[in-house]
Motif scaffolding. Structure first.
Motif, PDB file in Angstrom:
ATOM      1  N   UNK A  50      10.269  28.236   0.712  1.00 25.78           N
ATOM      2  CA  UNK A  50      10.849  27.334   1.709  1.00 25.78           C
ATOM      3  C   UNK A  50      12.045  26.573   1.138  1.00 25.78           C
ATOM      4  N   UNK A  51      11.953  26.136  -0.099  1.00 22.08           N
ATOM      5  CA  UNK A  51      13.064  25.402  -0.697  1.00 22.08           C
ATOM      6  C   UNK A  51      14.271  26.308  -0.949  1.00 22.08           C
ATOM      7  N   UNK A  52      14.005  27.532  -1.369  1.00 23.42           N
ATOM      8  CA  UNK A  52      15.105  28.492  -1.537  1.00 23.42           C
ATOM      9  C   UNK A  52      15.757  28.780  -0.189  1.00 23.42           C
ATOM     10  N   UNK A  53      14.940  28.999   0.825  1.00 25.25           N
ATOM     11  CA  UNK A  53      15.465  29.279   2.163  1.00 25.25           C
ATOM     12  C   UNK A  53      16.258  28.096   2.707  1.00 25.25           C
ATOM     13  N   UNK A  54      15.772  26.888   2.458  1.00 25.60           N
ATOM     14  CA  UNK A  54      16.469  25.695   2.939  1.00 25.60           C
ATOM     15  C   UNK A  54      17.890  25.616   2.349  1.00 25.60           C
ATOM     16  N   UNK A  55      18.001  25.963   1.067  1.00 25.64           N
ATOM     17  CA  UNK A  55      19.310  25.924   0.412  1.00 25.64           C
ATOM     18  C   UNK A  55      20.264  26.961   1.006  1.00 25.64           C
ATOM     19  N   UNK A  56      19.724  28.121   1.407  1.00 25.68           N
ATOM     20  CA  UNK A  56      20.592  29.146   1.990  1.00 25.68           C
ATOM     21  C   UNK A  56      21.044  28.738   3.396  1.00 25.68           C
ATOM     22  N   UNK A  57      20.135  28.190   4.172  1.00 29.55           N
ATOM     23  CA  UNK A  57      20.484  27.781   5.534  1.00 29.55           C
ATOM     24  C   UNK A  57      21.622  26.762   5.540  1.00 29.55           C
ATOM     25  N   UNK A  58      21.642  25.890   4.540  1.00 28.04           N
ATOM     26  CA  UNK A  58      22.670  24.850   4.487  1.00 28.04           C
ATOM     27  C   UNK A  58      24.064  25.416   4.288  1.00 28.04           C
ATOM     28  N   UNK A  59      24.157  26.664   3.822  1.00 24.34           N
ATOM     29  CA  UNK A  59      25.463  27.267   3.528  1.00 24.34           C
ATOM     30  C   UNK A  59      26.148  27.838   4.767  1.00 24.34           C
TER      31      UNK A  59
END
Length: 273
Positions: free
Chosen positions: A85-94
């Motif tokens: 979830x934390x990895x995915x959250x970082x990608x979504x922000x891009x």
């Protein structure tokens, strides 16, 4: 690190197809995001560059956010949901602009389109963003075929090619249809069917580490089928599978090797080998 949930190899996960046939835009966008994937970045960088070249040839500006990393799939399929979830959250922000997200990997594109929504089911604001990104996420071959509507003009010599489609990408993103359609546009390419095309190559991300004997048996079956097909080249749109298949073929000292679909298409239609 949180305790993992029950491990389920992605090769055996239940399919989650689109609820209805996808509607594609009438016109090509001016800009897209490219999510390059960590495996392409580390092991097949030429495939990422060739994907960019194919898209730019269609008149599209490619934006590559430099902070991108993994999509989170290895952690997710291993049961480490919080870390995924934390990895995915970082990608979504891009991907804050309303541009398509094009991914040269069906399994990673499937993670964006389907599983991010599962990860953020309890976070309404982030879930809304995940759904928005999912709706504009495309696997590369799908985007070239249905959004760009490419018409490929083959410039290579006659050859016979076997297509490998990642099992998860086949179910979630229907990449076998897209790959076949693009290869069939190439007049000098004969696509050779093989009896293990729909079967997993045994990679499965961390599955090959957790269950090496089973994984090894699966890739042995896969490579045997590819070698028996008579093809002179293997083409796939998923770099993880290519890494596994090429490694097995090299160990077998087989002349046959696999190439990413993006590189194959670029070379056959005017790019340099």
């Amino acid at each position: 690190m949180n305790a993992p949930r029950t491990f389920v190899p992605q090769a055996t996960r239940t399919a989650e197809p689109d609820a209805a046939p996808r509607t594609y835009p009438e016109h090509k966008p001016e800009r897209i995001y490219l999510f390059g994937t960590c495996v392409v970045d580390l092991f097949f960088p030429e495939a990422g560059m060739d994907a960019i070249r194919l898209l730019e040839r269609e008149g599209i500006q490619v934006v590559f956010p430099q902070a991108q990393s993994c999509c989170g799939q290895p952690a997710y399929t291993s049961g480490y949901t919080d870390q995924a979830r934390e990895v995915a959250r970082a990608q979504l922000a891009l991907f804050d602009q309303d541009w398509p997200v094009v991914v040269p990997s069906g399994s990673c594109a499937g993670m964006f389109r389907h599983h991010y929504q599962e990860l953020f089911a309890g976070e309404p604001d982030t879930l809304a963003r995940a759904r928005a990104v999912a709706e504009r996420t495309y696997e590369l071959a799908e985007f070239l075929l249905h959004v760009c509507r490419v018409e490929l003009h083959d410039q290579g010599p006659p050859t016979e090619v076997a297509l490998h489609t990642s099992c998860s990408a086949r179910r979630e993103m229907h990449t076998h249809h897209h790959g076949r359609a693009l290869l069939d546009q190439l007049s000098g390419v004969r696509r050779v069917d093989h009896d293990h095309e729909s079967e997993c190559c045994g990679f499965g991300g961390t599955f090959c580490v957790r269950m090496p004997d089973i994984s090894g048996a699966m890739v042995a079956d896969k490579t045997r089928s590819l070698r028996d097909s008579g093809a002179t080249r293997v083409v796939s749109a998923d770099a993880g599978c290519l890494m596994n298949i090429n490694g097995a073929l090299k160990k077998q000292r087989a002349p046959l090797q696999g190439q990413h679909l993006a590189s194959f298409l670029w070379q056959r239609t005017g790019g340099q080998p």
